[in-house]
Scaffold this motif. Sequence first.
Motif, PDB file in Angstrom:
ATOM      1  N   LYS A 138      -2.298  15.348  -9.057  1.00 43.75           N
ATOM      2  CA  LYS A 138      -2.183  14.093  -8.318  1.00 43.75           C
ATOM      3  C   LYS A 138      -0.875  14.020  -7.534  1.00 43.75           C
ATOM      4  O   LYS A 138      -0.725  13.170  -6.661  1.00 43.75           O
ATOM      5  CB  LYS A 138      -2.251  12.900  -9.289  1.00 43.75           C
ATOM      6  CG  LYS A 138      -3.616  12.643  -9.884  1.00 43.75           C
ATOM      7  CD  LYS A 138      -3.609  11.417 -10.773  1.00 43.75           C
ATOM      8  CE  LYS A 138      -3.487  10.137  -9.965  1.00 43.75           C
ATOM      9  NZ  LYS A 138      -3.622   8.923 -10.804  1.00 43.75           N
ATOM     10  N   ARG A 147      -2.075   3.234  -8.902  1.00 42.55           N
ATOM     11  CA  ARG A 147      -2.569   4.200  -9.891  1.00 42.55           C
ATOM     12  C   ARG A 147      -2.631   5.617  -9.343  1.00 42.55           C
ATOM     13  O   ARG A 147      -2.606   6.571 -10.117  1.00 42.55           O
ATOM     14  CB  ARG A 147      -3.934   3.731 -10.413  1.00 42.55           C
ATOM     15  CG  ARG A 147      -3.801   2.466 -11.256  1.00 42.55           C
ATOM     16  CD  ARG A 147      -5.112   1.861 -11.674  1.00 42.55           C
ATOM     17  NE  ARG A 147      -4.888   0.635 -12.424  1.00 42.55           N
ATOM     18  CZ  ARG A 147      -5.855  -0.205 -12.806  1.00 42.55           C
ATOM     19  NH1 ARG A 147      -7.120   0.056 -12.472  1.00 42.55           N
ATOM     20  NH2 ARG A 147      -5.561  -1.292 -13.479  1.00 42.55           N
ATOM     21  N   GLU A 148      -2.710   5.766  -8.024  1.00 40.21           N
ATOM     22  CA  GLU A 148      -2.611   7.097  -7.432  1.00 40.21           C
ATOM     23  C   GLU A 148      -1.198   7.651  -7.564  1.00 40.21           C
ATOM     24  O   GLU A 148      -0.991   8.864  -7.561  1.00 40.21           O
ATOM     25  CB  GLU A 148      -3.015   7.050  -5.955  1.00 40.21           C
ATOM     26  CG  GLU A 148      -4.521   7.049  -5.719  1.00 40.21           C
ATOM     27  CD  GLU A 148      -5.199   8.305  -6.219  1.00 40.21           C
ATOM     28  OE1 GLU A 148      -4.636   9.400  -6.030  1.00 40.21           O
ATOM     29  OE2 GLU A 148      -6.274   8.192  -6.829  1.00 40.21           O
ATOM     30  N   SER A 149      -0.225   6.753  -7.681  1.00 36.83           N
ATOM     31  CA  SER A 149       1.176   7.178  -7.782  1.00 36.83           C
ATOM     32  C   SER A 149       1.615   7.382  -9.219  1.00 36.83           C
ATOM     33  O   SER A 149       2.716   7.873  -9.473  1.00 36.83           O
ATOM     34  CB  SER A 149       2.086   6.133  -7.115  1.00 36.83           C
ATOM     35  OG  SER A 149       1.766   5.983  -5.759  1.00 36.83           O
ATOM     36  N   PRO A 184       2.055  12.940  -8.631  1.00 38.21           N
ATOM     37  CA  PRO A 184       2.431  11.536  -8.808  1.00 38.21           C
ATOM     38  C   PRO A 184       3.936  11.327  -8.666  1.00 38.21           C
ATOM     39  O   PRO A 184       4.734  12.258  -8.801  1.00 38.21           O
ATOM     40  CB  PRO A 184       1.978  11.252 -10.236  1.00 38.21           C
ATOM     41  CG  PRO A 184       2.166  12.561 -10.938  1.00 38.21           C
ATOM     42  CD  PRO A 184       1.819  13.625  -9.922  1.00 38.21           C
ATOM     43  N   ASN A 202      -7.189  15.803  -7.959  1.00 30.55           N
ATOM     44  CA  ASN A 202      -7.123  15.871  -6.497  1.00 30.55           C
ATOM     45  C   ASN A 202      -8.366  16.602  -6.000  1.00 30.55           C
ATOM     46  O   ASN A 202      -8.440  17.832  -6.068  1.00 30.55           O
ATOM     47  CB  ASN A 202      -5.849  16.591  -6.044  1.00 30.55           C
ATOM     48  CG  ASN A 202      -5.762  16.691  -4.533  1.00 30.55           C
ATOM     49  OD1 ASN A 202      -6.598  16.154  -3.802  1.00 30.55           O
ATOM     50  ND2 ASN A 202      -4.738  17.393  -4.048  1.00 30.55           N
ATOM     51  N   ASP A 220      -5.375   0.726  -6.400  1.00 34.25           N
ATOM     52  CA  ASP A 220      -5.604   2.157  -6.173  1.00 34.25           C
ATOM     53  C   ASP A 220      -4.321   2.861  -5.756  1.00 34.25           C
ATOM     54  O   ASP A 220      -4.039   3.983  -6.200  1.00 34.25           O
ATOM     55  CB  ASP A 220      -6.689   2.361  -5.108  1.00 34.25           C
ATOM     56  CG  ASP A 220      -8.071   1.979  -5.606  1.00 34.25           C
ATOM     57  OD1 ASP A 220      -8.265   1.964  -6.836  1.00 34.25           O
ATOM     58  OD2 ASP A 220      -8.945   1.701  -4.770  1.00 34.25           O
ATOM     59  N   THR A 221      -3.536   2.207  -4.915  1.00 38.88           N
ATOM     60  CA  THR A 221      -2.271   2.797  -4.474  1.00 38.88           C
ATOM     61  C   THR A 221      -1.338   3.025  -5.654  1.00 38.88           C
ATOM     62  O   THR A 221      -0.737   4.103  -5.804  1.00 38.88           O
ATOM     63  CB  THR A 221      -1.585   1.878  -3.441  1.00 38.88           C
ATOM     64  OG1 THR A 221      -2.429   1.748  -2.303  1.00 38.88           O
ATOM     65  CG2 THR A 221      -0.236   2.444  -3.021  1.00 38.88           C
ATOM     66  N   ALA A 238       0.409   9.080 -12.848  1.00 41.76           N
ATOM     67  CA  ALA A 238      -0.551   9.931 -13.557  1.00 41.76           C
ATOM     68  C   ALA A 238      -0.308   9.789 -15.055  1.00 41.76           C
ATOM     69  O   ALA A 238       0.828   9.933 -15.514  1.00 41.76           O
ATOM     70  CB  ALA A 238      -0.400  11.384 -13.136  1.00 41.76           C
ATOM     71  N   THR A 279       0.812  -1.225   0.000  1.00 44.97           N
ATOM     72  CA  THR A 279       0.000   0.000   0.000  1.00 44.97           C
ATOM     73  C   THR A 279       0.844   1.274   0.000  1.00 44.97           C
ATOM     74  O   THR A 279       0.348   2.346   0.311  1.00 44.97           O
ATOM     75  CB  THR A 279      -0.945   0.012   1.214  1.00 44.97           C
ATOM     76  OG1 THR A 279      -0.178  -0.131   2.409  1.00 44.97           O
ATOM     77  CG2 THR A 279      -1.969  -1.115   1.120  1.00 44.97           C
TER      78      THR A 279
END
Length: 583
Positions: free
Chosen positions: A493, A413-415, A495, A438, A410-411, A417, A331
């Motif tokens: 984001k 793809r949040e990192s 990223p 965001n 999710d972790t 962009a 995570t």
Amino acid sequence: MVHVIKRLGACVREYKVPALLTLVLIVGEAVIEAFIPFITAELVNRIQGGVEMQEVVRTGILLIVLALCSLACGALAGISSSKAGTGFAKNLRHDMFERVQDFSFENIDKFSSSSLVTRMTTDVNSVQMSFMMMIRIAVRSPLMLIFSIVMAYIMGGALATSFVVIIPVLAFGLIMIGKKAMPAFRAVFKKYDRMNESIEENVRAMRVVKGFSREAYEKEKFAAASDNIAADFTKAERIVACNMPLMQLCMYFNMVFVLYVGSRIVVRTQGTVIQVGQISAMLTYGVQILMSLMMLSMIYVMLTMSIEAAKRICEVLDEEPTLRNPKHPVTEVRDGSVDFEGVSFKYSANAQKYALSGIDLHIRSGMTVGILGVTGSSKTTLVQLIPRLYDVTEGCVRVGGTDVRDYDLDTLRESVAMVLQKNELFSGTIRDNLRWGNPDATDEELIEACRLAQVHDYISSFPDGYEKWIEQGGANVSGGQKQRLCIARALLKKPKILILDDSTSAVDTRTDALIRQGFREYIPETTKIIIAQRVASVQDADLILILDNGKIAAQGTHDELIRSSEIYREIHSQQTKGGEENA
């Protein structure tokens, strides 16, 4: 079919109570309607034998009360079935949409967007109508049929033998009609997909259509698809229309038989065996029986249509996402380093050719990497493996030193962009669109991201500023403006990895250079991967990859590739000699 029923039945959920209430009310309505002709017949017989007016009034009041109770049961059943049906459809759409959100690109590739729209609208409406018919008419009609036949034999005795003839004839005819109509109804759904696809394509490409003055051609194409559907429906409805003549034939046969035979028995026996009231009841029960069979035939046709729709819906609900979280997902993404180790990839297990093969690549966190290659060299495919939009066929991709398959999706793809090749904006204000990156971004963060993307001055030129309304798909902004807004959205984001998939192709070279300069100065720790067609867009990158036919043909800095790569020298020579405008 058992699986389909169970799968769709699970979507009733909180609407089971109104569905069951509908069944109870329908049973009540059917019982009352079955007894009304019996009471009426008894009243007619008593009137014929001589009865006081007071008794007629009492029986009349009873009939009125029964009729009102039947009406109340029917009305309440209509309300509860509507609530259950619309709720069932709401849950069905919700479950389908939720399932689609979990789909990977591989899953989505199995369904066209127009087909998914058809399944969530036309198919769900068809199944909803069938569900409402099932809990109302499909219960009422068999009950009325059974009650009416029983009461007909109680009241009419030998006269009820007419039903032994007409029920099999009508049932056989209705089944044959349904079988003939079924193929036509089945064919319609796929044609709905093609028509919706034509509409979607036309709306999306409206500027191209008008630019080439192809409105007449598009109208003809749509008319052909629409006429095709109309022809199938006309064929099916023409077959189904035979229901009514067949029913009327059976009804009139029953009326003639009951009146002729019943009258002869009444006259011959002087009313000792059968009375006028029984003949009246037999006519009423005959109509009820035939109407019940008619309604069952309508249900049969409706179910024929909805079975195909239900199967198509279950295809979506049963589709298992090919990408899932591991049992114990990681995570936290340590940094923006990316490693491809012996990676090969093909879009389908049955595909004969690999889109990517033998990819070994190591990108340190914070590097700027440029990717060049001809159209079809799998540049986009390569970067889609980083946020795990697809899984590799062979080898592994690591982000921050960890296999992407070990991360929580999710972790990961949040990192990462991505600004895709086809940029999408949604209907809403500029501020709303930017906050996709965001939701909690402050106004200062919005402005900073837009300055980096070289779009703040453009936004400030509007009277509404960041409250300017964006039409669906960004139809009221230019391609370059759309690209820069999408870059700003990605930057919000914050990223660890930023991927630009040919995302500055619609901006001029000066703006492109300013965006890249902003990346170097303000997000030096973010790994930046830039797919481009222009050498100038990647010339100052720390590493440049040349992709050819799904393989890394060469890699290095600009100076290294000028010396060692013939492909790079050729691209560079063509663009510098012809000028950037001709690139």
